[in-house]
Scaffold this active site. Structure first.
Site, PDB file in Angstrom:
ATOM      1  N   ALA A 244       1.093  -0.719  -0.003  1.00  0.00           N
ATOM      2  CA  ALA A 244       0.052   0.198   0.302  1.00  0.00           C
ATOM      3  C   ALA A 244       1.089   1.122   0.397  1.00  0.00           C
ATOM      4  O   ALA A 244       0.386   2.621  -0.638  1.00  0.00           O
ATOM      5  CB  ALA A 244      -1.000   0.207   1.439  1.00  0.00           C
ATOM      6  N   GLU A 247       2.455   1.326  -3.276  1.00  0.00           N
ATOM      7  CA  GLU A 247       1.589   1.879  -4.526  1.00  0.00           C
ATOM      8  C   GLU A 247       1.233   3.575  -4.304  1.00  0.00           C
ATOM      9  O   GLU A 247       1.193   4.298  -5.373  1.00  0.00           O
ATOM     10  CB  GLU A 247       0.700   1.287  -4.387  1.00  0.00           C
ATOM     11  CG  GLU A 247       0.544  -0.728  -6.126  1.00  0.00           C
ATOM     12  CD  GLU A 247       0.557   0.639  -7.227  1.00  0.00           C
ATOM     13  OE1 GLU A 247      -0.041   1.218  -7.734  1.00  0.00           O
ATOM     14  OE2 GLU A 247       1.477  -0.791  -7.842  1.00  0.00           O
ATOM     15  N   SER A 249       2.568   6.019  -2.321  1.00  0.00           N
ATOM     16  CA  SER A 249       3.536   6.686  -3.282  1.00  0.00           C
ATOM     17  C   SER A 249       3.863   7.030  -4.539  1.00  0.00           C
ATOM     18  O   SER A 249       4.195   7.893  -4.848  1.00  0.00           O
ATOM     19  CB  SER A 249       4.552   6.884  -1.913  1.00  0.00           C
ATOM     20  OG  SER A 249       3.924   7.187  -0.780  1.00  0.00           O
ATOM     21  N   CYS A 355      -6.043   5.131   5.602  1.00  0.00           N
ATOM     22  CA  CYS A 355      -4.286   4.398   5.411  1.00  0.00           C
ATOM     23  C   CYS A 355      -3.523   5.184   6.871  1.00  0.00           C
ATOM     24  O   CYS A 355      -3.129   6.136   6.786  1.00  0.00           O
ATOM     25  CB  CYS A 355      -4.684   5.637   4.204  1.00  0.00           C
ATOM     26  SG  CYS A 355      -2.671   5.120   3.926  1.00  0.00           S
ATOM     27  N   GLU A 364       7.036  11.305   1.969  1.00  0.00           N
ATOM     28  CA  GLU A 364       7.336  11.563   0.451  1.00  0.00           C
ATOM     29  C   GLU A 364       7.562  11.877  -0.225  1.00  0.00           C
ATOM     30  O   GLU A 364       8.357  12.404  -1.091  1.00  0.00           O
ATOM     31  CB  GLU A 364       7.166   9.748   0.728  1.00  0.00           C
ATOM     32  CG  GLU A 364       8.404   8.644   0.577  1.00  0.00           C
ATOM     33  CD  GLU A 364       7.541   7.389   0.764  1.00  0.00           C
ATOM     34  OE1 GLU A 364       8.040   7.083  -0.618  1.00  0.00           O
ATOM     35  OE2 GLU A 364       6.817   6.317   1.365  1.00  0.00           O
TER      36      GLU A 364
END
Length: 408
Positions: A244, A247, A249, A355, A364
């Site tokens: 998770a 994908e 980021s 999330c 990020e």
């Protein structure tokens, strides 16, 4: 059959859906709040399209995420096909595939290990990784930003976060890419098996020599807490955080770069005002976020959504792309506007399954865009936007490639 034509249920996942997710979902949204569709694996599903309905669906306990129940619902829809069996193997026990009280227990342990301090401690390393990747683009006339920046950066970060030794990172990155990019459930299941086998082999080493990384913290939670993670939950949780996080980021960086470069003034504005990045990133998450749909749910009883009765035992998807461009929620939703208010998008979900890695993904992205715009303010697209292709995925919104001319 031409997938670009409207064939009722099948149209939702045709080529036009992959190429222009938002336009297709917006068209369906105007027709009905809930659309019945056929997923790429052949299963009939229900898709919730509007913002208010999506937000309510995220918190409705009758829309379950229990792993055993999901496997049973998928098996009922897909039968004993090899594709169906492979897909059910991907429904592993972790907090995203659980309901309270198991979800409450697992999420509490993950949040305890995945602390704000630990995430912030990664900032210097993420910056170092980003700069090293961008060094390779210097002086180039053209580069693929997906393969050479957006994809490898999150993999390096996740490897650092969970404590993958340097000598193992190349093959670990390969498995991660196979899982993230795999359109076939069988291929994804094989990659997931390699990753979990590797992690299982690491556990004795981590127990003997724990370090200040996420895997060590989760092993402590597995071994010490009264409400501990069992072995399956431990490995499933690490795989969830890895995939998770990867994908989310990678797609946010690539999709966001495309959105900014399509409107030159937006790119130049970020270059001139890097302090605006937090607001820009929130709008990019809404405008062309990393996910198309939220992960699978199934109905434990009949549920009425938007005036549509969905029977028990049905698979339900929540349309993130359509909800985030719902004109009833966002004025002029197809316009990229970093100053937009409100910013309450659903890119990271809502409710108890919001999330857990959202803070890391935002950090990020902020570092990735700050370094990219600072290093290559003259960057331009090296291909027409309508010639770009999107990876076939039910849940994720990601480019195959993003050719760019970095500039001096």
């Amino acid at each position: 059959m031409d997938d670009d034509q409207d064939h009722g249920e099948e149209a939702l996942f045709g080529n036009s859906f992959l190429r222009d997710t938002h336009a297709v979902q917006a068209r369906l949204c105007a027709l009905a709040p809930v659309h019945r569709a056929v997923a790429p694996n052949g299963a009939q599903v229900w898709v919730v399209l509007r913002y208010d309905d999506a937000q309510a669906a995220f918190t409705d306990p009758r829309l379950s995420k229990d792993a055993a129940g999901l496997r049973a619902a998928l098996a009922a829809k897909l039968g004993e096909s090899a594709r169906g069996v492979a897909l059910t193997r991907l429904v592993m026990p972790h907090m995203l595939h659980s309901d309270p009280p198991d979800h409450t227990r697992m999420r509490r342990l993950v949040v305890k290990a995945f602390t704000r301090r630990q995430i912030e401690s990664l900032r210097p390393r993420i910056t170092e990784f980003a700069r090293a990747l961008l060094d390779r683009l210097g002086g180039r006339s053209e580069a693929d930003l997906v393969a050479e920046y957006a994809f490898p950066l999150p993999t390096m970060v996740i490897s650092e976060l969970i404590g993958v030794p340097l000598e193992d990172q190349e093959r670990f990155r390969g498995w991660s890419d196979d899982f993230a990019r795999g359109g076939d459930p069988g291929e994804q299941a094989r990659a997931a098996g390699r990753i979990t086998s590797y992690l299982a082999g690491r556990l004795p080493v981590v127990r003997a020599e724990p370090k200040d990384d996420l895997l060590s913290e989760l092993v402590r939670a597995h071994d010490d807490d009264d409400d501990r993670l069992n072995d399956e939950e431990l490995l499933g949780t690490v795989l969830l955080l890895m995939v998770a996080g990867h994908e989310t980021s990678a797609n946010l960086i690539a999709n966001g770069t495309l959105a900014l470069l399509r409107e030159r003034g937006r790119w130049e504005s970020v270059c001139a005002e890097p302090e605006s990045l937090p607001g820009v990133i929130e709008e990019l998450l809404r405008f062309d976020g990393p996910g198309t749909m939220a992960s699978l749910r199934f109905t434990t009883a009949e549920v009425e959504i938007g005036g549509v009765a969905i029977p028990a035992g049905e698979i339900v998807l929540i349309g993130l792309s359509s909800a985030n461009r719902d004109p009833a929620r966002f004025r002029d939703p197809d316009r990229l506007d970093p100053r937009r208010e409100p910013k309450a998008h659903l890119a990271f979900g809502h409710g108890i399954h919001f999330c857990a890695g959202a803070q890391l993904a935002r950090m990020e992205a902020e570092i990735a865009f700050r370094e990219l715009t600072g290093r290559f303010p003259g960057m331009r697209l090296a291909a027409a936007p309508d010639r770009l292709s999107w990876r076939p995925s039910l849940l994720f919104r990601g480019l195959h490639a993003l050719p760019v001319a970095p500039g001096p």
